[in-house]
Design a protein around this motif. Sequence first.
Motif, PDB file in Angstrom:
ATOM      1  N   VAL A 244      16.068  72.400  -2.214  1.00 46.26           N
ATOM      2  CA  VAL A 244      14.828  71.785  -2.084  1.00 46.26           C
ATOM      3  C   VAL A 244      14.150  71.637  -0.870  1.00 46.26           C
ATOM      4  O   VAL A 244      14.730  71.297  -0.002  1.00 46.26           O
ATOM      5  N   VAL A 245      12.955  72.336  -0.912  1.00 50.82           N
ATOM      6  CA  VAL A 245      12.271  72.328   0.236  1.00 50.82           C
ATOM      7  C   VAL A 245      11.462  71.182   0.496  1.00 50.82           C
ATOM      8  O   VAL A 245      10.541  70.786  -0.549  1.00 50.82           O
ATOM      9  N   LEU A 246      11.449  70.216   1.433  1.00 53.33           N
ATOM     10  CA  LEU A 246      10.489  69.167   1.321  1.00 53.33           C
ATOM     11  C   LEU A 246       9.504  69.215   2.576  1.00 53.33           C
ATOM     12  O   LEU A 246       9.941  69.040   3.690  1.00 53.33           O
ATOM     13  N   PRO A 247       8.074  69.403   2.424  1.00 49.16           N
ATOM     14  CA  PRO A 247       7.239  69.571   3.428  1.00 49.16           C
ATOM     15  C   PRO A 247       6.910  68.443   3.764  1.00 49.16           C
ATOM     16  O   PRO A 247       6.909  67.329   3.257  1.00 49.16           O
ATOM     17  N   ASP A 248       6.155  68.378   5.018  1.00 48.29           N
ATOM     18  CA  ASP A 248       5.592  67.134   5.618  1.00 48.29           C
ATOM     19  C   ASP A 248       4.057  67.179   5.281  1.00 48.29           C
ATOM     20  O   ASP A 248       3.373  66.430   5.883  1.00 48.29           O
ATOM     21  N   CYS A 249       3.519  67.824   4.537  1.00 44.90           N
ATOM     22  CA  CYS A 249       2.131  67.895   4.015  1.00 44.90           C
ATOM     23  C   CYS A 249       1.950  66.818   2.804  1.00 44.90           C
ATOM     24  O   CYS A 249       2.647  66.824   1.898  1.00 44.90           O
ATOM     25  N   PRO A 250       0.974  66.161   2.908  1.00 42.43           N
ATOM     26  CA  PRO A 250       0.514  64.891   1.912  1.00 42.43           C
ATOM     27  C   PRO A 250       0.151  65.956   0.560  1.00 42.43           C
ATOM     28  O   PRO A 250      -0.361  66.911   0.607  1.00 42.43           O
ATOM     29  N   LEU A 251       0.356  64.998  -0.595  1.00 43.20           N
ATOM     30  CA  LEU A 251      -0.223  65.760  -1.970  1.00 43.20           C
ATOM     31  C   LEU A 251       0.526  67.034  -2.283  1.00 43.20           C
ATOM     32  O   LEU A 251       0.144  67.680  -2.955  1.00 43.20           O
ATOM     33  N   VAL A 252       1.549  67.530  -1.578  1.00 49.78           N
ATOM     34  CA  VAL A 252       2.387  68.672  -2.100  1.00 49.78           C
ATOM     35  C   VAL A 252       3.807  68.393  -2.371  1.00 49.78           C
ATOM     36  O   VAL A 252       4.628  67.447  -2.047  1.00 49.78           O
ATOM     37  N   GLU A 253       4.207  68.704  -3.784  1.00 47.72           N
ATOM     38  CA  GLU A 253       5.415  68.626  -4.165  1.00 47.72           C
ATOM     39  C   GLU A 253       6.433  69.458  -3.625  1.00 47.72           C
ATOM     40  O   GLU A 253       6.107  70.525  -2.955  1.00 47.72           O
ATOM     41  N   PRO A 254       7.741  68.906  -3.677  1.00 48.19           N
ATOM     42  CA  PRO A 254       8.947  69.653  -3.181  1.00 48.19           C
ATOM     43  C   PRO A 254       9.064  70.820  -3.825  1.00 48.19           C
ATOM     44  O   PRO A 254       8.687  71.088  -5.076  1.00 48.19           O
ATOM     45  N   LEU A 255       9.427  71.945  -3.362  1.00 48.17           N
ATOM     46  CA  LEU A 255       9.764  73.262  -3.771  1.00 48.17           C
ATOM     47  C   LEU A 255      11.299  73.232  -4.236  1.00 48.17           C
ATOM     48  O   LEU A 255      12.167  73.476  -3.390  1.00 48.17           O
TER      49      LEU A 255
ATOM     50  N   PHE B 174       7.981  75.184 -10.729  1.00 48.77           N
ATOM     51  CA  PHE B 174       6.593  75.167 -10.297  1.00 48.77           C
ATOM     52  C   PHE B 174       6.447  73.831  -9.427  1.00 48.77           C
ATOM     53  O   PHE B 174       7.258  73.085  -9.182  1.00 48.77           O
ATOM     54  N   ALA B 175       5.454  73.867  -8.572  1.00 48.14           N
ATOM     55  CA  ALA B 175       5.273  73.002  -7.318  1.00 48.14           C
ATOM     56  C   ALA B 175       3.798  72.805  -7.496  1.00 48.14           C
ATOM     57  O   ALA B 175       3.086  73.774  -7.148  1.00 48.14           O
ATOM     58  N   LYS B 176       3.194  71.505  -7.603  1.00 46.05           N
ATOM     59  CA  LYS B 176       1.847  71.254  -7.149  1.00 46.05           C
ATOM     60  C   LYS B 176       1.720  71.415  -5.768  1.00 46.05           C
ATOM     61  O   LYS B 176       2.142  70.436  -5.141  1.00 46.05           O
ATOM     62  N   THR B 177       0.677  72.315  -5.266  1.00 42.43           N
ATOM     63  CA  THR B 177       0.319  72.240  -3.971  1.00 42.43           C
ATOM     64  C   THR B 177      -1.030  71.755  -3.629  1.00 42.43           C
ATOM     65  O   THR B 177      -1.317  71.326  -2.201  1.00 42.43           O
ATOM     66  N   ASN B 178      -1.682  71.818  -4.462  1.00 44.77           N
ATOM     67  CA  ASN B 178      -3.278  71.407  -4.380  1.00 44.77           C
ATOM     68  C   ASN B 178      -3.986  72.059  -3.160  1.00 44.77           C
ATOM     69  O   ASN B 178      -4.974  71.508  -2.476  1.00 44.77           O
ATOM     70  N   LEU B 179      -3.537  73.287  -2.716  1.00 44.65           N
ATOM     71  CA  LEU B 179      -4.144  73.961  -1.989  1.00 44.65           C
ATOM     72  C   LEU B 179      -4.045  73.449  -0.417  1.00 44.65           C
ATOM     73  O   LEU B 179      -4.726  74.008   0.231  1.00 44.65           O
ATOM     74  N   VAL B 180      -3.191  72.738  -0.194  1.00 44.14           N
ATOM     75  CA  VAL B 180      -3.038  71.970   1.209  1.00 44.14           C
ATOM     76  C   VAL B 180      -2.425  72.754   1.959  1.00 44.14           C
ATOM     77  O   VAL B 180      -1.347  73.214   1.618  1.00 44.14           O
ATOM     78  N   GLU B 181      -3.029  73.336   3.178  1.00 44.04           N
ATOM     79  CA  GLU B 181      -2.350  74.148   3.900  1.00 44.04           C
ATOM     80  C   GLU B 181      -1.757  73.302   5.310  1.00 44.04           C
ATOM     81  O   GLU B 181      -2.099  72.329   5.619  1.00 44.04           O
ATOM     82  N   PRO B 182      -0.659  73.891   5.618  1.00 45.62           N
ATOM     83  CA  PRO B 182      -0.420  75.595   5.634  1.00 45.62           C
ATOM     84  C   PRO B 182       0.869  75.307   4.376  1.00 45.62           C
ATOM     85  O   PRO B 182       1.180  76.306   4.378  1.00 45.62           O
ATOM     86  N   CYS B 183       1.046  74.477   3.779  1.00 49.19           N
ATOM     87  CA  CYS B 183       2.275  74.159   2.966  1.00 49.19           C
ATOM     88  C   CYS B 183       2.078  75.002   1.687  1.00 49.19           C
ATOM     89  O   CYS B 183       2.937  75.841   1.270  1.00 49.19           O
ATOM     90  N   HIS B 184       0.875  75.233   1.373  1.00 49.97           N
ATOM     91  CA  HIS B 184       0.655  76.173   0.030  1.00 49.97           C
ATOM     92  C   HIS B 184       0.992  77.439   0.484  1.00 49.97           C
ATOM     93  O   HIS B 184       1.595  78.210  -0.283  1.00 49.97           O
ATOM     94  N   SER B 185       0.304  78.221   1.550  1.00 49.99           N
ATOM     95  CA  SER B 185       0.944  79.561   2.082  1.00 49.99           C
ATOM     96  C   SER B 185       2.266  79.292   2.478  1.00 49.99           C
ATOM     97  O   SER B 185       2.959  80.632   2.045  1.00 49.99           O
TER      98      SER B 185
END
Length: 91
Positions: free
Chosen positions: A40-51, A60-71
């Motif tokens: 499980v990848v846990l990003p530091d971006c708000p509104l981004v689900e773990p991968l 699936f993971a909801k990213t809400n297009l929050v960068e750089p986490c989405h990319s």
Amino acid sequence: MGHTVYYRIHIEKWEEFRVFLAAVARGLGYHLMDRGEYVVVLPDCPLVEPLEIKKEGWGFAKTNLVEPCHSVYLLILYSISAFGSVDVWED
């Protein structure tokens, strides 16, 4: 908001992938939980689900297009092709 990344994966070189992903996560400053059967990848971006990545299956993971986490998620997912196969799509 509400953008989601979907994926179907089959990782043949699981141990090698886990080592690779640990190095990538460490380099990016992301947290990684390695549970053996899945990671499980846990990003530091708000509104981004773990991968969550399993050796084989759908996810699936909801990213809400929050960068750089989405990319970064896309780069991680597409890198799976070096260790097996992956299909990725978004909405």
